[in-house]
Write a protein that holds these residues in place. Structure first.
Motif: not given
Ligand SMILES: NC(=O)c1ccc[n+]([C@@H]2O[C@H](COP(=O)([O-])OP(=O)(O)OC[C@H]3O[C@@H](n4cnc5c(N)ncnc54)[C@H](O)[C@@H]3O)[C@@H](O)[C@H]2O)c1
Length: 412
Positions: A26-30, A46-49, A136-139, A167-169
């Motif tokens: 449910a996040g920006h990448v998800g 879609v698993n999210d806290i 898939r998160s940045t590591l 991706i560009a957010q």
């Molecule tokens: N935002 C971007 O455009 C973008 C682009 C490329 C890479 N990234 C990378 O992707 C990663 C995520 O970024 P984002 O912007 O999507 O963050 P975000 O905070 O929007 O999304 C992360 C999601 O993970 C959930 N979450 C956290 N811990 C959890 C757990 N234990 N179980 C289930 N859900 C959990 C959060 O509730 C949130 O919805 C980061 O490493 C970021 O650097 C982001």
């Protein structure tokens, strides 16, 4: 209509039958990833806290601006391709599990591996050994191999892949369709399975080792951040010489192919670029000089603008209006937005600071644009949202570092 003619309803996805799980879905990448998989015909868990974001998605709405996502969400829900879960125990015990949670730096600006470790340790008891785990998160460099070793130490045999998101957010739906996907696996089986998974939604894949993929992602972001810093530094040099950098930039770029990628100056912010530059800085024992310099320039630009204003105006008797609080144009995300650095710093000098943004919904202090314009003596264009191009600023002076506005009393 006979029973045989009744159109068959699509079977609802369940946690147990989903083809793929996205942790952090449910996040920006998800969200764009989930919707892209669903559009390719997969059932997605879609698993999210974040219960609020899950409920919003379930109700057919997006929790934040993601261009092109609404139609895909509506379709995915109609096709019953989405299941929403929030506990580690609800992660599907079949199909790949993709982790897209946030990976912040800590209070010492060092990477936080614990976040990934805690997340994986939480759901590991519920996964089977033949599943693919895609990070898939940045590591931070070395994390994928560390996760692999961590699993082996605990007697687990899951396949581990690292496939970074680039991706560009806000524009993920379109970019996922068009951009190559970097694929890596800690074993050939993991690499092959991850490639097969992503081939369904991306046009091209590039295969490297996990640590190379980790660096590729961080270098991509740090490079972009340094590009912004270069143009911001040029802007400050030109300004100190009493010149208009936008005239110089126009001359530099006009029909000159090697200068086409120079960005306009502006406030380079957001949750990724600076954080990822810091991860590289930590990896390089703080000897990543260009990265360090880029942070000083980009974070310092806002302070330069404020110093200039203090020299030119008696701010103590003025109300300053900030236009745009999102960290970049056409989105609603305020994470690590430099607009808030402006707001905080200016609060010490100006009589009052007012803020507005057409997209942000999470800040109760925001006012309508007209109010801010009417009540301010001076405006600062913090985020170049398109709507400001045609806005009426009532002849008030507007500080525009970006060179974005054409018909305003601009101070550039
Ligand atoms: N935002 C971007 O455009 C973008 C682009 C490329 C890479 N990234 C990378 O992707 C990663 C995520 O970024 P984002 O912007 O999507 O963050 P975000 O905070 O929007 O999304 C992360 C999601 O993970 C959930 N979450 C956290 N811990 C959890 C757990 N234990 N179980 C289930 N859900 C959990 C959060 O509730 C949130 O919805 C980061 O490493 C970021 O650097 C982001």
């Amino acid at each position: 209509m006979s029973v045989a003619e009744v159109p068959s309803r699509p079977a609802r996805a369940s946690a147990h039958t989903a083809d793929v799980t996205v942790v952090g879905g449910a996040g920006h990448v998800g969200v764009p990833l989930v919707l892209s998989f669903a559009a390719s015909g997969l059932k997605v868990n879609v698993n999210d806290i974040n219960h609020e974001h899950l409920a919003t998605l379930k109700a057919g709405r997006l929790p934040f601006i993601e261009h092109g996502a609404q139609a895909l969400l509506t379709q995915a829900l109609a096709d019953k391709r989405l299941v929403f879960t929030s506990k580690p125990s609800e992660i599907s015990p079949k199909g790949p599990v993709i982790v897209t949670i946030g990976t912040p730096v800590d209070e010492f600006l060092n990477p936080e591996r614990r976040v990934i470790q805690n997340c994986i340790d939480g759901f590991l008891p519920h996964l089977r050994d033949d599943q693919l785990l895609v990070l898939r998160s940045t590591l931070y460099p070395g994390t994928s191999d560390w996760v692999d070793a961590h699993l082996r130490q605990h007697g687990r045999k899951l396949k581990v892949a690292f496939c970074p998101e680039r991706i560009a957010q806000g524009f993920g739906i379109d970019e996922l369709r068009k951009m190559p996907q970097i694929i890596s696996g800690t074993t050939p089986e993991a690499e092959e399975e991850a490639a097969k998974l992503f081939r369904a939604i991306v046009p091209e894949i590039v295969v490297v080792k996990p640590v190379e993929a980790e660096f590729a992602k961080l270098f991509n972001n740090a490079y972009r951040y340094i590009e912004f810093a270069i143009t911001n530094q040029f802007y400050l040099i030109a300004k100190s010489a009493g010149l208009d950098y936008h005239q110089i930039l126009r001359a530099m770029k006009h029909n000159y192919p090697r200068a086409q990628n120079i960005p306009t100056p502006g406030f380079a912010a957001g949750p990724c670029l600076v954080k990822d530059t810091m991860q590289l800085l930590a990896f390089a024992r703080n000897e990543f000089g260009l990265g360090n310099a880029a942070i000083l320039v980009n974070e310092g630009l806002a302070l330069h603008v404020i110093s200039d204003l203090r020299r030119s105006y008696d701010l103590t008797n003025m109300t300053v209006g900030l236009l745009g609080m999102a960290f970049k144009a056409e989105i609603d995300d305020v994470r690590a937005s430099l607009s808030y650095k402006f707001k905080k710093t200016l609060a010490s000098y100006a009589r009052a600071v007012l803020t507005t943004d057409p997209f942000v919904t999470t800040d109760p202090e925001l006012l309508p644009l007209d109010d801010v314009v009417a009540r301010s003596d001076l405006l600062i264009l913090c985020t170049p949202h398109r709507c400001y191009k045609s806005a009426d600023f009532a002849g008030k002076p507007v500080v525009d570092v970006w060179g974005f506005l054409e018909n305003a009393s601009v101070i550039s």
